[in-house]
Design a protein around this motif. Structure first.
Motif, short mmCIF file in Angstrom:
data_model
loop_
_atom_site.label_atom_id
_atom_site.label_comp_id
_atom_site.label_asym_id
_atom_site.label_seq_id
_atom_site.Cartn_x
_atom_site.Cartn_y
_atom_site.Cartn_z
N TYR A 37 67.12 37.58 32.39
CA TYR A 37 65.58 37.52 32.10
C TYR A 37 65.03 36.27 32.37
N PHE A 38 65.56 35.11 32.34
CA PHE A 38 64.78 33.73 32.30
C PHE A 38 65.43 33.12 33.74
N GLN A 49 62.01 37.36 36.83
CA GLN A 49 60.85 37.66 36.32
C GLN A 49 59.80 38.28 36.89
N GLY A 58 59.57 43.91 30.50
CA GLY A 58 59.53 42.91 29.20
C GLY A 58 58.73 41.75 29.32
N LYS A 59 57.69 41.60 28.59
CA LYS A 59 56.70 40.39 28.71
C LYS A 59 57.23 39.29 28.21
N THR A 60 58.15 39.72 27.10
CA THR A 60 58.90 38.83 26.21
C THR A 60 60.49 38.76 26.40
N PHE A 61 61.18 38.34 26.09
CA PHE A 61 62.58 38.30 25.90
C PHE A 61 62.99 39.66 24.96
N LYS A 62 62.23 39.60 23.87
CA LYS A 62 62.57 40.44 22.95
C LYS A 62 62.22 41.93 23.51
N HIS A 63 61.20 42.15 24.11
CA HIS A 63 60.85 43.43 24.56
C HIS A 63 61.72 43.95 25.89
N ARG A 136 64.11 28.77 29.77
CA ARG A 136 64.73 28.79 28.59
C ARG A 136 64.61 27.62 27.56
N LEU A 144 68.21 32.45 21.19
CA LEU A 144 66.84 33.41 21.76
C LEU A 144 67.04 34.64 21.01
N TYR A 145 67.88 35.08 20.37
CA TYR A 145 68.08 36.38 19.86
C TYR A 145 67.73 36.44 18.20
#
Length: 186
Positions: A37-38, A49, A58-63, A136, A144-145
């Motif tokens: 992701y990063f 990205q 995913g616009k965010t890491f969670k997404h 990051r 991050l999680y």
């Protein structure tokens, strides 16, 4: 989970592969997904990205993590979503590499492999893991999680975690430096 044809078969004949020592490196899925992701290039340009945004991964890491774990979400590289290290296995589920080295033990593992095969007798030290990506902000993957994201990865990467001795906290303390992989079945 589905299996993909091992891409090594396109470049090498079965006889060539059987006469070669084939090794690969695996990495903790939690850390691998964060890097995916990063990822940025050494020039600071955003790497994956752009693809992530173009495919709305995913616009965010969670997404991103939630989409990766969602079995109905169409991923542009479905083989990675099915099994992170799909390239190691052929369509019958047979492992096509001889040795797997955990990324966290790369210096020790590669030194051991080279000594064992008589190629090199000195130790190799790759030094401390570098984080080129500024995205990051120097955070470890653990930072991050949240609990939901952690659960998503534990569920969708259960085979990878079990097969190579990983958990959210890292590589198990009794994990071997070299994993002789010919007996692995996916």
């Amino acid at each position: 989970k589905t299996k993909s044809l091992n891409s090594m078969f396109y470049w090498y004949s079965t006889a060539e592969l059987e006469q070669s020592l084939v090794f690969t490196v695996v990495r903790n899925p939690f850390d691998w997904l964060a890097s995916y992701y990063f990822h940025t290039t050494s020039m600071g340009q955003v790497g994956w990205q752009n693809m992530l945004l173009n495919f709305d991964l995913g616009k965010t890491f969670k997404h991103f993590i939630c989409n990766f774990a969602d079995p109905d979400f169409k991923w542009p590289h479905p083989d990675f979503k099915d099994f992170l290290w799909h390239q190691m296995f052929d369509n019958s589920g047979r492992c096509c590499v001889d040795v797997v080295i955990p990324y966290e033990l790369l210096s020790i593992g590669l030194s051991s492999l080279l000594k064992e095969t008589g190629v090199w007798n000195n130790n190799i030290d790759f030094g401390k893991k570098l984080q080129i990506s500024t995205a990051r902000a120097g955070k470890s993957y653990e930072e991050l999680y949240d609990d939901e994201m952690r659960s998503c990865v534990e569920e969708c990467c259960a085979i990878e975690l079990q097969m190579f001795g990983y958990s959210f906290d890292g590589l198990s303390k009794d994990s071997p430096t070299l994993i002789y992989a010919k007996d692995l079945i996916y």
